[in-house]
Design a protein around this motif. Structure first.
Motif, PDB file in Angstrom:
ATOM      1  N   SER A  72       0.942  -1.314  -0.149  1.00 38.66           N
ATOM      2  CA  SER A  72       0.012   0.424  -0.233  1.00 38.66           C
ATOM      3  C   SER A  72       1.365   1.300  -0.137  1.00 38.66           C
ATOM      4  CB  SER A  72      -0.861   0.027   0.609  1.00 38.66           C
ATOM      5  OG  SER A  72      -1.887  -1.009   1.125  1.00 38.66           O
ATOM      6  N   LEU A  73       1.930   1.209   0.955  1.00 37.58           N
ATOM      7  CA  LEU A  73       2.863   2.634   1.528  1.00 37.58           C
ATOM      8  C   LEU A  73       3.241   2.362  -1.332  1.00 37.58           C
ATOM      9  CD1 LEU A  73       4.495   4.406   1.924  1.00 37.58           C
ATOM     10  CD2 LEU A  73       5.842   2.263   2.358  1.00 37.58           C
ATOM     11  N   THR A  74       3.639   1.678  -1.025  1.00 35.92           N
ATOM     12  CA  THR A  74       4.099   1.719  -3.182  1.00 35.92           C
ATOM     13  C   THR A  74       3.059   1.696  -3.783  1.00 35.92           C
ATOM     14  OG1 THR A  74       3.249  -0.399  -3.012  1.00 35.92           O
ATOM     15  CG2 THR A  74       5.604  -0.352  -2.461  1.00 35.92           C
ATOM     16  N   TYR A  75       1.989   1.751  -3.900  1.00 38.39           N
ATOM     17  CA  TYR A  75       0.522   1.909  -3.931  1.00 38.39           C
ATOM     18  C   TYR A  75       0.842   3.503  -4.280  1.00 38.39           C
ATOM     19  CZ  TYR A  75      -0.392  -2.492  -4.713  1.00 38.39           C
ATOM     20  OH  TYR A  75      -0.128  -3.984  -4.489  1.00 38.39           O
ATOM     21  N   ALA A  76       0.622   4.151  -2.516  1.00 40.63           N
ATOM     22  CA  ALA A  76       0.748   5.496  -2.254  1.00 40.63           C
ATOM     23  C   ALA A  76       1.672   6.573  -2.910  1.00 40.63           C
ATOM     24  CB  ALA A  76       0.578   5.787  -1.130  1.00 40.63           C
ATOM     25  N   LEU A  77       2.675   5.881  -2.985  1.00 45.11           N
ATOM     26  CA  LEU A  77       4.375   7.094  -3.265  1.00 45.11           C
ATOM     27  C   LEU A  77       3.410   6.654  -5.458  1.00 45.11           C
ATOM     28  CD1 LEU A  77       6.724   5.235  -1.414  1.00 45.11           C
ATOM     29  CD2 LEU A  77       5.942   7.208  -1.572  1.00 45.11           C
ATOM     30  N   LEU A  78       2.737   6.020  -5.385  1.00 46.67           N
ATOM     31  CA  LEU A  78       2.996   6.236  -7.050  1.00 46.67           C
ATOM     32  C   LEU A  78       1.603   7.140  -7.654  1.00 46.67           C
ATOM     33  CD1 LEU A  78       2.667   2.788  -8.278  1.00 46.67           C
ATOM     34  CD2 LEU A  78       3.976   4.656  -9.138  1.00 46.67           C
ATOM     35  N   ARG A  79       1.183   7.899  -6.215  1.00 45.69           N
ATOM     36  CA  ARG A  79       0.312   8.634  -6.201  1.00 45.69           C
ATOM     37  C   ARG A  79       0.910  10.254  -6.822  1.00 45.69           C
ATOM     38  NH1 ARG A  79      -3.335   7.465  -1.020  1.00 45.69           N
ATOM     39  NH2 ARG A  79      -3.759   5.166  -1.649  1.00 45.69           N
ATOM     40  N   GLY A  80       0.103  11.068  -8.011  1.00 43.66           N
ATOM     41  CA  GLY A  80       1.086  12.331  -8.145  1.00 43.66           C
ATOM     42  C   GLY A  80       1.683  11.963  -9.605  1.00 43.66           C
ATOM     43  N   SER A  81       1.479  11.013 -10.601  1.00 42.78           N
ATOM     44  CA  SER A  81       2.627  10.513 -11.481  1.00 42.78           C
ATOM     45  C   SER A  81       1.004  11.682 -12.326  1.00 42.78           C
ATOM     46  CB  SER A  81       1.925   8.934 -11.601  1.00 42.78           C
ATOM     47  OG  SER A  81       2.804   8.287 -10.927  1.00 42.78           O
TER      48      SER A  81
END
Length: 250
Positions: A26-35
């Motif tokens: 879930s952390l990795t998915y959140a870090l993808l946000r902003g793309s």
């Protein structure tokens, strides 16, 4: 699907269900946000769990993996999903065509992680996000009555990995590939259940097969770990390095 792929799938599934694994994904998915808008690629997608979870979150996601057995499993588990047999160092995507790039437990398998990151930079649109997560094979911690042999086992197994220390190099690899806004954090996975025992015993088996540890010593070490697991005393901790970055916007 061959026996080795099935065995690897069982281990990967056990890791994916271990405590903290869902939170790490879930952390990795959140870090993808902003793309920027568009498709997110999960490179080295394995059986497609991340693609399925990203899709459930409303993200347009695709998976690529060099192992055709894994792609077969991914297609079985997510009918209608988009999965390709592809090399992370030679992706079948055009320049600046993807909005996001995710690689989980991939870079350590590659002889040249820098080439994969250069490829990630090529396929990402300006402002696209890259997220990497992986373990450093030199830093596995295993409780044992023989800590000296344990260190030997861990280091010997690491020596068999193409790029065992790629995870500690995430930041520099991303910077060298031209990414901006690079951030790194560490999350430690703790494994205590019997179902995760093969992670530890596999280290010793591989080290013995390579001749780095005498077979008798490896067998004794494995027996100790099995005994610990039977008594609920098995303990293994693995630091996972999570890095995120943005493709230049100009």
């Amino acid at each position: 699907m061959d026996k080795d792929t099935k065995n690897l799938l069982r281990v990967l599934d056990a890791v994916d269900h271990s405590p903290g694994a869902a939170e790490l994904r879930s952390l990795t998915y959140a870090l993808l946000r902003g793309s920027v808008d568009g498709t997110v690629l999960d490179a080295g997608c394995g059986a497609g769990r991340a693609v399925a979870e990203l899709t459930a979150l409303g993200v347009t996601a695709e998976g690529a993996d060099l192992d055709d057995g894994m792609i077969e499993a991914a297609r079985d588990r997510l009918p209608g999903g988009t999965f390709r047999v592809a090399d992370a160092c030679d992706l079948p995507y055009g320049d600046a065509s993807l909005a996001g790039y995710r690689a989980d437990k991939l870079l350590h398998t590659l002889p040249d992680p820098a080439r994969a990151l250069a490829e990630a930079r090529r396929v990402l649109k300006p402002g696209g996000r890259a997220v990497l997560v992986g373990q450093d094979w030199d830093t596995a911690v295993i409780d044992s009555d023989d800590p000296v042999l344990t260190r030997t086992v861990v280091r010997a197994r690491a020596a068999l990995v193409a790029s065992p220390r790629a995870a500690r190099a995430h930041r520099n690899l991303l910077l060298d590939a031209g990414f901006h806004e690079v951030r790194v954090e560490v999350r430690t996975a703790v494994f205590t259940g019997l179902e995760l025992l093969p992670m530890a015993t596999g280290l010793a088996e591989a080290a013995a097969a390579a001749g780095a540890v005498p077979a008798r010593e490896a067998a004794a070490w494995i027996a100790e770990q099995r005994d610990r697991a039977a008594r609920d005393r098995f303990f293994m901790a693995v630091p996972f390095f999570v890095a995120s970055a943005t493709a230049p916007r100009d």
